[in-house]
Design a protein around this motif. Structure first.
Motif: not given
Ligand SMILES: Cc1cc2nc3c(=O)[nH]c(=O)nc-3n(C[C@H](O)[C@H](O)[C@H](O)COP(=O)(O)OP(=O)(O)OC[C@H]3O[C@@H](n4cnc5c(N)ncnc54)[C@H](O)[C@@H]3O)c2cc1C
Ligand SMILES: [Zn+2]
Lengths: 80, 402
Positions: A23-25, A37, A43, B229, B233, B238-239, B241
């Motif tokens: 899921v890419v923001p 990403d 996520n 993460t 957040d 963005r990680l 991981i």
């Protein structure tokens, strides 16, 4: 863990192969950045996630399930 | 608690102040080591370590304690060798017995392809400062107590890379020694306080929110293990991981001495003996991400079968305990450390199933980064931006699960 297959019913976890649905923001708009990403970032939700699982030792079909990553107890089908 | 008093560690818990120069989130080995090195190497003591549970209650108190530098890429060999050397000196430096013991790490192979892989690993290790030799089966049969050289018929022992510096140390004592040293130098460490938010202003960190109230700071180090993460957040970073459970187990004590640390990728396990004589084995990583610390018997069955095949004496032992940690896995099996796009938000993560050995060098490098404002050369390759720059450092096979 038991995963409920829409085709085979309740099946033990070791019959399955896990697959992520990336899921890419929406906030990432540049196409290259979206590719990066999708390839590397996650996520990593602590809670309910939608995932693709492959029923390798069963019907050999991909199914989409929801799973709660905070407890790992049981999965239920979102959509077959 | 016995060991605790025995070692006469004096932990003095602090009350949180309103502001700090540095706030370290997470009282695992990496957070404690960062605070320790800030205070002892750089004189930076207005530092708080905030732990939501108890120090060492995360992966730093749940691992199988293997310390080694026999990695597969130059960047990793150099870094872990530095850490291995810092561990060798940690008892003298902290004046605490951490039960450090060098046993040598034997990585067994059972195929021709495996021989070539381990010969290559030994060469890379030697070239970048770690002492590793490839040894033939005769040496293994002579040196490893109780080994069956032809387990299960299909896994003949065909050689090993022998990493001479491979060691173990008692994980709790490492955490306590670092915590005590940091406290004594003036660092505030609190338990049972959770960081619930990170405040920024104009792209810069200005403070953290905690269950004990807000704290002002311009530098935050996220050292939260499997929860990496979640922290990122909070500031929109963005990680790369994902959090995976890793399980291990320990048997009752084996009454003979067993010095080596044995690993076999083909048989899927590694084992060493603890100071109490127990055989400590692992490990199983769950293939799907999860924050659950439930342990299952499934993996114990399969690992026990292979362990008993290689070491028949283990059939007389019983599994006493098994447990699970939640590991911050990076996609290339290499740590992710240093600065982020948010000014003042630093990370030390990607420690996955392999970060116990990295505690001294990881904390040393993070402290140096904070004190000097420049990323030390040793950890520059581990920067978060390597993914966007397409400079990942794949090292899966040598990271193993320990
Ligand atoms: C079974 C197992 C075996 C392993 N074996 C080995 C091995 O043999 N060799 C090796 O090198 N490595 C091994 N590892 C990996 C190693 O244990 C870890 O990489 C290392 O301990 C990570 O340390 P850390 O300080 O980054 O994280 P942790 O020790 O997990 O510490 C993070 C801390 O942050 C706290 N925290 C989280 N969120 C918050 C919050 N919001 N506010 C405040 N505090 C918070 C947690 O409570 C926790 O105490 C193993 C791991 C496991 C699970
Ligand atoms: Zn099915």
């Amino acid at each position: 863990m038991i995963i409920t297959c829409p085709h085979c019913g309740d099946r033990p976890f070791d019959e399955w192969v896990h697959g992520e649905i990336p899921v890419v923001p929406d906030t990432i708009t540049d196409p290259d950045e979206r590719d990066i990403d999708r390839a590397y970032f996650h996520n990593n939700t602590e809670g309910v996630v939608r995932e693709a699982w492959f029923h390798l030792a069963g019907c050999r079909r991909w199914v989409v399930i929801t799973r709660d990553t905070s407890n790992g107890v049981r999965s239920d089908i979102a959509r077959g | 608690m016995n060991e605790f008093w025995e070692a006469k560690v004096k932990l003095r818990w602090a009350e949180l102040a309103d502001s700090y120069d540095v706030v370290v989130i997470g009282g695992g080995g990496h957070g404690l080591s960062t605070a320790y090195h800030l205070a002892l190497r750089h004189g930076i003591t207005k530092v708080a370590v905030i732990e939501k549970s108890y120090i060492g209650g995360g992966n730093s108190g749940r691992n199988t304690t293997v310390i080694r530098a026999n990695y597969g890429i130059p960047e990793a060999v150099r870094f872990y060798q530095r850490s291995l050397e810092l561990y060798e000196n940690l008892e003298a430096e902290t004046d605490r017995w951490i039960m450090h013991r060098v046993g040598g790490n034997w990585w067994l192979v059972h195929t021709e392809a495996g021989r070539r892989t381990e010969q290559a690993r030994a060469a890379v290790n030697q070239a970048f400062g770690a002492k590793t030799d490839f040894v033939e089966p005769e040496v293994i049969a002579r040196e490893i107590p109780g080994i069956n050289m032809n387990p299960l018929g299909q896994f003949p022992v065909m050689g090993a890379s022998l990493h001479h510096g491979g060691a173990t140390a008692r994980h709790d004592r490492v955490n306590w020694a670092l915590a005590e040293g940091a406290m004594r130098a003036g660092v505030d460490i609190v338990q049972d306080v959770e960081v619930t938010g990170i405040n920024t202003s104009g792209g810069k960190v200005v403070g953290v929110e905690t269950t004990a109230g807000p704290i002002a700071t311009e530098t935050v180090v996220s050292a939260v293990g499997g929860h990496a993460t979640r922290m990122a957040d909070m500031v929109g970073v963005r990680l790369p991981i994902r959090t995976h459970p890793l399980q291990a187990f320990v048997t009752n004590h084996y009454e003979r001495k067993f010095d080596p640390i044995i690993a076999s990728a083909d048989l899927g396990f590694y084992v060493s003996q603890t100071a109490r004589g127990e055989m400590l084995g692992g490990a199983h990583i769950d293939p799907e991400p999860s924050y659950s610390r439930r342990a299952g018997h499934h993996f114990v069955n399969s690992i026990a079968r292979n362990m008993v095949a290689l070491f028949p004496f283990m059939s007389g032992l019983r599994v006493l305990r098994q447990w699970t940690g939640t590991c911050d896995m990076s996609p290339d099996y290499t740590p992710v450390m240093g600065v982020t796009p948010v000014n003042g938000f630093l990370i030390t993560t990607g420690w996955g199933t392999w970060g116990f050995k990295a505690i001294p060098a990881g904390g040393e490098a993070m402290a140096q980064l904070i004190a000097t404002g420049e990323t030390p050369e040793l950890i520059a390759p581990f920067a978060l931006d390597r993914f966007a720059r397409d400079r990942t450092l794949a090292d899966r096979s040598s990271s193993g699960t320990h």
